[in-house]
Scaffold this motif. Structure first.
Motif, PDB file in Angstrom:
ATOM      1  N   GLU A   1      23.307  82.799  -0.672  1.00  0.00           N
ATOM      2  CA  GLU A   1      23.916  81.473  -0.828  1.00  0.00           C
ATOM      3  C   GLU A   1      23.162  80.623  -1.850  1.00  0.00           C
ATOM      4  OE1 GLU A   1      25.697  81.501   3.741  1.00  0.00           O
ATOM      5  OE2 GLU A   1      23.770  80.540   3.345  1.00  0.00           O
TER       6      GLU A   1
ATOM      7  N   THR B   1      16.096  80.880   3.476  1.00  0.00           N
ATOM      8  CA  THR B   1      15.536  81.526   4.663  1.00  0.00           C
ATOM      9  C   THR B   1      15.795  83.025   4.677  1.00  0.00           C
ATOM     10  OG1 THR B   1      17.541  81.006   5.905  1.00  0.00           O
ATOM     11  CG2 THR B   1      15.711  79.440   6.061  1.00  0.00           C
ATOM     12  N   GLY B   2      15.005  83.711   5.468  1.00  0.00           N
ATOM     13  CA  GLY B   2      15.097  85.164   5.623  1.00  0.00           C
ATOM     14  C   GLY B   2      13.853  85.637   6.359  1.00  0.00           C
ATOM     15  N   GLU B   3      13.339  86.785   5.976  1.00  0.00           N
ATOM     16  CA  GLU B   3      12.132  87.297   6.634  1.00  0.00           C
ATOM     17  C   GLU B   3      10.987  86.284   6.500  1.00  0.00           C
ATOM     18  OE1 GLU B   3      10.927  91.131   5.289  1.00  0.00           O
ATOM     19  OE2 GLU B   3       9.222  91.183   6.672  1.00  0.00           O
TER      20      GLU B   3
ATOM     21  N   GLY C   1       9.631  84.215  13.178  1.00  0.00           N
ATOM     22  CA  GLY C   1      10.999  84.648  13.391  1.00  0.00           C
ATOM     23  C   GLY C   1      11.064  86.153  13.572  1.00  0.00           C
TER      24      GLY C   1
ATOM     25  N   ARG D   1      20.096  74.068   2.920  1.00  0.00           N
ATOM     26  CA  ARG D   1      19.500  75.223   3.607  1.00  0.00           C
ATOM     27  C   ARG D   1      20.502  76.370   3.569  1.00  0.00           C
ATOM     28  NH1 ARG D   1      19.915  79.616   6.398  1.00  0.00           N
ATOM     29  NH2 ARG D   1      21.754  78.550   7.177  1.00  0.00           N
TER      30      ARG D   1
ATOM     31  N   VAL E   1      24.897  85.022  16.088  1.00  0.00           N
ATOM     32  CA  VAL E   1      25.534  84.161  15.103  1.00  0.00           C
ATOM     33  C   VAL E   1      24.990  82.730  15.192  1.00  0.00           C
ATOM     34  CG1 VAL E   1      27.557  83.276  16.418  1.00  0.00           C
ATOM     35  CG2 VAL E   1      27.765  83.802  13.965  1.00  0.00           C
ATOM     36  N   GLY E   2      24.740  82.157  14.029  1.00  0.00           N
ATOM     37  CA  GLY E   2      24.481  80.726  13.993  1.00  0.00           C
ATOM     38  C   GLY E   2      23.037  80.280  14.005  1.00  0.00           C
TER      39      GLY E   2
ATOM     40  N   THR F   1      19.138  87.599  13.060  1.00  0.00           N
ATOM     41  CA  THR F   1      20.338  87.836  12.237  1.00  0.00           C
ATOM     42  C   THR F   1      21.424  88.555  13.042  1.00  0.00           C
ATOM     43  OG1 THR F   1      19.588  89.997  11.421  1.00  0.00           O
ATOM     44  CG2 THR F   1      18.900  88.072  10.164  1.00  0.00           C
TER      45      THR F   1
ATOM     46  N   ASN G   1      20.927  81.050   3.161  1.00  0.00           N
ATOM     47  CA  ASN G   1      20.272  82.352   3.022  1.00  0.00           C
ATOM     48  C   ASN G   1      20.154  82.679   1.532  1.00  0.00           C
ATOM     49  OD1 ASN G   1      22.691  83.701   2.179  1.00  0.00           O
ATOM     50  ND2 ASN G   1      23.317  83.952   4.326  1.00  0.00           N
TER      51      ASN G   1
ATOM     52  N   LEU H   1      19.662  76.028  12.340  1.00  0.00           N
ATOM     53  CA  LEU H   1      18.483  75.583  11.580  1.00  0.00           C
ATOM     54  C   LEU H   1      18.885  74.470  10.594  1.00  0.00           C
ATOM     55  CD1 LEU H   1      15.597  75.639  10.524  1.00  0.00           C
ATOM     56  CD2 LEU H   1      16.179  77.685   9.201  1.00  0.00           C
TER      57      LEU H   1
ATOM     58  N   LEU I   1      11.917  76.819  14.416  1.00  0.00           N
ATOM     59  CA  LEU I   1      12.896  77.860  14.760  1.00  0.00           C
ATOM     60  C   LEU I   1      12.299  79.254  14.656  1.00  0.00           C
ATOM     61  CD1 LEU I   1      14.839  75.381  14.687  1.00  0.00           C
ATOM     62  CD2 LEU I   1      16.614  77.091  14.247  1.00  0.00           C
TER      63      LEU I   1
ATOM     64  N   CYS J   1      22.794  78.389  10.813  1.00  0.00           N
ATOM     65  CA  CYS J   1      23.589  77.146  10.900  1.00  0.00           C
ATOM     66  C   CYS J   1      22.878  76.120  11.773  1.00  0.00           C
ATOM     67  CB  CYS J   1      24.962  77.444  11.485  1.00  0.00           C
ATOM     68  SG  CYS J   1      25.934  78.606  10.499  1.00  0.00           S
TER      69      CYS J   1
HETATM   70  N1  LIG Z   1      14.199  89.556   8.736  1.00  0.00           N
HETATM   71  C1  LIG Z   1      13.855  88.412   9.355  1.00  0.00           C
HETATM   72  N2  LIG Z   1      12.653  88.301   9.954  1.00  0.00           N
HETATM   73  C2  LIG Z   1      12.287  87.160  10.568  1.00  0.00           C
HETATM   74  N3  LIG Z   1      13.080  86.047  10.654  1.00  0.00           N
HETATM   75  C3  LIG Z   1      14.285  86.095  10.061  1.00  0.00           C
HETATM   76  C4  LIG Z   1      14.745  87.268   9.382  1.00  0.00           C
HETATM   77  N4  LIG Z   1      15.976  87.015   8.880  1.00  0.00           N
HETATM   78  C5  LIG Z   1      16.279  85.750   9.233  1.00  0.00           C
HETATM   79  N5  LIG Z   1      15.266  85.185   9.933  1.00  0.00           N
HETATM   80  C6  LIG Z   1      15.241  83.834  10.508  1.00  0.00           C
HETATM   81  O1  LIG Z   1      16.517  83.590  11.069  1.00  0.00           O
HETATM   82  C7  LIG Z   1      16.894  82.225  10.907  1.00  0.00           C
HETATM   83  C8  LIG Z   1      18.258  82.153  10.207  1.00  0.00           C
HETATM   84  O2  LIG Z   1      18.095  82.489   8.858  1.00  0.00           O
HETATM   85  P1  LIG Z   1      19.145  83.336   8.009  1.00  0.00           P
HETATM   86  O3  LIG Z   1      18.597  83.413   6.637  1.00  0.00           O
HETATM   87  O4  LIG Z   1      19.473  84.606   8.713  1.00  0.00           O
HETATM   88  O5  LIG Z   1      20.396  82.351   8.045  1.00  0.00           O
HETATM   89  P2  LIG Z   1      21.954  82.596   7.806  1.00  0.00           P
HETATM   90  O6  LIG Z   1      22.176  83.893   7.100  1.00  0.00           O
HETATM   91  O7  LIG Z   1      22.501  81.389   7.159  1.00  0.00           O
HETATM   92  O8  LIG Z   1      22.471  82.669   9.311  1.00  0.00           O
HETATM   93  P3  LIG Z   1      23.892  82.265   9.961  1.00  0.00           P
HETATM   94  O9  LIG Z   1      24.870  82.159   8.827  1.00  0.00           O
HETATM   95  O10 LIG Z   1      24.224  83.381  10.921  1.00  0.00           O
HETATM   96  O11 LIG Z   1      23.741  80.990  10.682  1.00  0.00           O
HETATM   97  C9  LIG Z   1      15.754  81.561  10.147  1.00  0.00           C
HETATM   98  O12 LIG Z   1      14.902  80.925  11.094  1.00  0.00           O
HETATM   99  C10 LIG Z   1      15.038  82.745   9.472  1.00  0.00           C
HETATM  100  O13 LIG Z   1      13.663  82.491   9.258  1.00  0.00           O
END
Ligand SMILES: Nc1ncnc2c1ncn2[C@@H]1O[C@H](COP(=O)(O)OP(=O)(O)OP(=O)(O)O)[C@@H](O)[C@H]1O
Ligand SMILES: Cc1ncsc1CCO
Ligand SMILES: [Mg+2]
Length: 262
Positions: free
Chosen positions: A130, A171-173, A189, A125, A197-198, A194, A127, A203, A228, A201
């Protein structure tokens, strides 16, 4: 091929299973998110334990239902412990999940994550940046943050899943969850996730735990993303910013599924 939406019945069923089974989750995660990760797992009904000494990690990953390896604050000593834990989990038939934090940005963790891929993670899992970097498509994001969108990283996620045999969640939007042939998408979400923090992580820890459930791993990992996302949306509606989001998020995870929230 177009991704399918995960249906609500599957999301609810997996949550019931999760709470009934209460997976014991061995977390080897970064220093920034230890307490938050444990609280997210506890709110959902799992049982987290953060065991990091090499010998203890080797022993515990065979006992736990699932293992999380998150390289966010990697050191050489931790890398040795993580390898021992992943090998031991494999020997015991326990699934392990990789969160490749900031892979591509820094050489040591990039080489280490590639080494870990050979140990057959059940799930990965990350972003968008990554997943693109781990698949060898681009050079990583901005520190731990993404500089790309999950939809742009979907082909890389599918290729990575085919290459490794893992279920890959980018993950993202929108979140995409793929085994390389089937792809599910999860909406929900909020961008506020964002700014705390975490959330990613945590998730990944829930994804790790969901790999211990019976049934279709792709659907179970997608369900973890959906829980989540739903809790994130509910928490945003009940908070004023990052500070009040965190307790609202834990409360939403704890009550998820009640009063038709699922
Ligand atoms: N723009 C967005 N709109 C809705 N949900 C989002 C958005 N960006 C991230 N999320 C949600 O936020 C959560 C974390 O995902 P994200 O991709 O930001 O992880 P990350 O960058 O690895 O985070 P971190 O490293 O801070 O733990 C997921 O549940 C994702 O669906
Ligand atoms: C901020 C940060 N730095 C290393 S790990 C981590 C947690 C988010 O990935
Ligand atoms: Mg991350």
């Amino acid at each position: 091929m177009q991704p399918d939406l995960l249906d609500r019945a599957q999301t609810a069923h997996a949550l019931q299973q999760f709470r009934r089974h209460s997976p014991l989750v061995h977390c080897m995660t970064n220093d920034v998110v230890q307490t938050f990760t444990a609280n997210v797992l506890l709110a959902l009904g799992a049982s987290p334990a953060m065991v990091i000494d090499r010998d203890e990690a080797q022993q515990f990953s065979a006992i736990a239902d699932a293992l999380l390896i998150n390289v966010g604050t990697l050191t050489r000593e931790r890398a040795d412990a993580m390898l021992a834990a992943a090998e031991s989990a494999n020997a015991a038939g326990k699934p392990w999940t990789l969160d490749p934090v900031a892979v591509g940005v820094l050489s040591f963790r990039t080489q280490f994550c590639q080494q870990l891929l050979a140990l057959h993670p059940a799930a990965i899992r990350g972003n968008a940046s990554e997943i693109l970097a781990l698949a060898g498509v681009s050079a990583g994001g901005r520190g731990v943050d993404t500089t790309d969108t999950a939809s742009n990283a979907l082909p890389a996620a599918q290729a990575l899943a085919r290459q490794t045999g893992a279920v890959v969640a980018v993950t993202g939007e929108v979140d995409y969850i793929t085994d390389g042939s089937r792809t599910l998408m999860v909406t929900g979400g909020d961008v506020l996730m964002t700014r705390v923090v975490g959330t990613g992580c945590a998730l990944s820890a829930v994804v790790a735990a969901s790999c211990a459930l019976q049934g279709d791993r792709l659907a179970n990992v997608a369900a973890a993303c959906a829980w989540l996302g739903l809790a994130g949306s509910l928490a945003v509606a009940n908070s004023n910013g990052p500070g009040s989001f965190t307790p609202a998020f834990l409360d939403a995870l704890y009550t998820l599924g009640g009063e038709d929230s699922l």
